[in-house]
Design a protein around this motif. Structure first.
Motif, PDB file in Angstrom:
ATOM      1  N   ASP A  13       0.836  -1.204   0.000  1.00  0.00           N
ATOM      2  CA  ASP A  13       0.000   0.000   0.000  1.00  0.00           C
ATOM      3  C   ASP A  13       0.871   1.255   0.000  1.00  0.00           C
ATOM      4  O   ASP A  13       0.621   2.192  -0.762  1.00  0.00           O
ATOM      5  N   LEU A  14       1.867   1.235   0.850  1.00  0.00           N
ATOM      6  CA  LEU A  14       2.752   2.397   0.959  1.00  0.00           C
ATOM      7  C   LEU A  14       3.607   2.579  -0.290  1.00  0.00           C
ATOM      8  O   LEU A  14       3.812   3.701  -0.746  1.00  0.00           O
ATOM      9  N   LYS A  15       4.090   1.482  -0.863  1.00  0.00           N
ATOM     10  CA  LYS A  15       4.895   1.572  -2.087  1.00  0.00           C
ATOM     11  C   LYS A  15       4.069   2.111  -3.241  1.00  0.00           C
ATOM     12  O   LYS A  15       4.550   2.912  -4.045  1.00  0.00           O
ATOM     13  N   ALA A  16       2.824   1.680  -3.331  1.00  0.00           N
ATOM     14  CA  ALA A  16       1.944   2.170  -4.401  1.00  0.00           C
ATOM     15  C   ALA A  16       1.718   3.668  -4.252  1.00  0.00           C
ATOM     16  O   ALA A  16       1.738   4.411  -5.244  1.00  0.00           O
ATOM     17  N   ALA A  17       1.510   4.127  -3.031  1.00  0.00           N
ATOM     18  CA  ALA A  17       1.316   5.560  -2.791  1.00  0.00           C
ATOM     19  C   ALA A  17       2.601   6.333  -3.050  1.00  0.00           C
ATOM     20  O   ALA A  17       2.576   7.431  -3.611  1.00  0.00           O
ATOM     21  N   ALA A  18       3.739   5.761  -2.667  1.00  0.00           N
ATOM     22  CA  ALA A  18       5.028   6.435  -2.848  1.00  0.00           C
ATOM     23  C   ALA A  18       5.425   6.528  -4.314  1.00  0.00           C
ATOM     24  O   ALA A  18       6.216   7.390  -4.690  1.00  0.00           O
ATOM     25  N   ALA A  19       4.888   5.658  -5.147  1.00  0.00           N
ATOM     26  CA  ALA A  19       5.257   5.635  -6.565  1.00  0.00           C
ATOM     27  C   ALA A  19       4.690   6.814  -7.342  1.00  0.00           C
ATOM     28  O   ALA A  19       5.161   7.115  -8.437  1.00  0.00           O
ATOM     29  N   GLY A  40       5.247   7.250  14.566  1.00  0.00           N
ATOM     30  CA  GLY A  40       6.392   7.725  13.794  1.00  0.00           C
ATOM     31  C   GLY A  40       7.483   6.703  13.543  1.00  0.00           C
ATOM     32  O   GLY A  40       8.447   7.001  12.850  1.00  0.00           O
ATOM     33  N   ARG A  41       7.360   5.499  14.076  1.00  0.00           N
ATOM     34  CA  ARG A  41       8.419   4.504  13.888  1.00  0.00           C
ATOM     35  C   ARG A  41       8.572   4.067  12.432  1.00  0.00           C
ATOM     36  O   ARG A  41       9.641   3.632  12.030  1.00  0.00           O
ATOM     37  N   CYS A  42       7.528   4.190  11.652  1.00  0.00           N
ATOM     38  CA  CYS A  42       7.576   3.752  10.258  1.00  0.00           C
ATOM     39  C   CYS A  42       8.071   4.840   9.311  1.00  0.00           C
ATOM     40  O   CYS A  42       8.340   4.565   8.136  1.00  0.00           O
ATOM     41  N   LEU A  43       8.192   6.062   9.772  1.00  0.00           N
ATOM     42  CA  LEU A  43       8.549   7.170   8.883  1.00  0.00           C
ATOM     43  C   LEU A  43       9.870   6.972   8.142  1.00  0.00           C
ATOM     44  O   LEU A  43       9.936   7.274   6.946  1.00  0.00           O
ATOM     45  N   PRO A  44      10.928   6.449   8.775  1.00  0.00           N
ATOM     46  CA  PRO A  44      12.154   6.205   8.006  1.00  0.00           C
ATOM     47  C   PRO A  44      11.946   5.180   6.882  1.00  0.00           C
ATOM     48  O   PRO A  44      12.499   5.332   5.794  1.00  0.00           O
ATOM     49  N   ASP A  45      11.123   4.163   7.142  1.00  0.00           N
ATOM     50  CA  ASP A  45      10.854   3.164   6.112  1.00  0.00           C
ATOM     51  C   ASP A  45      10.061   3.764   4.955  1.00  0.00           C
ATOM     52  O   ASP A  45      10.316   3.464   3.787  1.00  0.00           O
ATOM     53  N   VAL A  46       9.112   4.618   5.278  1.00  0.00           N
ATOM     54  CA  VAL A  46       8.317   5.274   4.232  1.00  0.00           C
ATOM     55  C   VAL A  46       9.206   6.207   3.418  1.00  0.00           C
ATOM     56  O   VAL A  46       9.110   6.244   2.183  1.00  0.00           O
ATOM     57  N   ALA A  47      10.098   6.920   4.076  1.00  0.00           N
ATOM     58  CA  ALA A  47      11.031   7.800   3.357  1.00  0.00           C
ATOM     59  C   ALA A  47      11.929   6.988   2.434  1.00  0.00           C
ATOM     60  O   ALA A  47      12.210   7.413   1.300  1.00  0.00           O
ATOM     61  N   ASP A  48      12.355   5.815   2.884  1.00  0.00           N
ATOM     62  CA  ASP A  48      13.168   4.935   2.029  1.00  0.00           C
ATOM     63  C   ASP A  48      12.377   4.462   0.817  1.00  0.00           C
ATOM     64  O   ASP A  48      12.926   4.349  -0.283  1.00  0.00           O
ATOM     65  N   MET A  49      11.104   4.188   0.997  1.00  0.00           N
ATOM     66  CA  MET A  49      10.258   3.760  -0.125  1.00  0.00           C
ATOM     67  C   MET A  49      10.126   4.865  -1.156  1.00  0.00           C
ATOM     68  O   MET A  49      10.174   4.613  -2.358  1.00  0.00           O
ATOM     69  N   ILE A  50       9.973   6.086  -0.686  1.00  0.00           N
ATOM     70  CA  ILE A  50       9.891   7.230  -1.602  1.00  0.00           C
ATOM     71  C   ILE A  50      11.199   7.359  -2.379  1.00  0.00           C
ATOM     72  O   ILE A  50      11.195   7.514  -3.600  1.00  0.00           O
ATOM     73  N   ALA A  51      12.309   7.284  -1.675  1.00  0.00           N
ATOM     74  CA  ALA A  51      13.620   7.399  -2.327  1.00  0.00           C
ATOM     75  C   ALA A  51      13.834   6.277  -3.333  1.00  0.00           C
ATOM     76  O   ALA A  51      14.375   6.504  -4.420  1.00  0.00           O
TER      77      ALA A  51
END
Length: 65
Positions: A13-19, A40-51
């Motif tokens: 779900d997050l990867k699809a949104a980050a794409a 907020g524990r997932c924020l670094p992982d979400v930032a990595d997905m965006i990158a």
């Protein structure tokens, strides 16, 4: 796999949104998922997905010959 336990958001779900090219931050990813970051524990992982979605074939270094 669940990445954001607080909102029960999975990596797919997050990867699809980050794409989406208009997504610039983790807050944008959560907004696309109709959620808000809580602990907020997932924020670094979400930032990595965006990158990771921003890295294209042209951005990768060429192999040494």
């Amino acid at each position: 796999m669940y990445v954001c336990i607080c909102n029960a958001l999975r990596d797919r779900d997050l990867k699809a949104a980050a794409a989406d090219p208009s997504v610039k931050s983790a807050a944008c990813v959560f907004k696309r998922c109709d959620a808000k970051p809580k602990c907020g524990r997932c924020l670094p992982d979400v930032a990595d997905m965006i990158a990771a979605t921003r890295i294209g074939a042209d951005d990768l270094p060429a192999a040494a010959e």
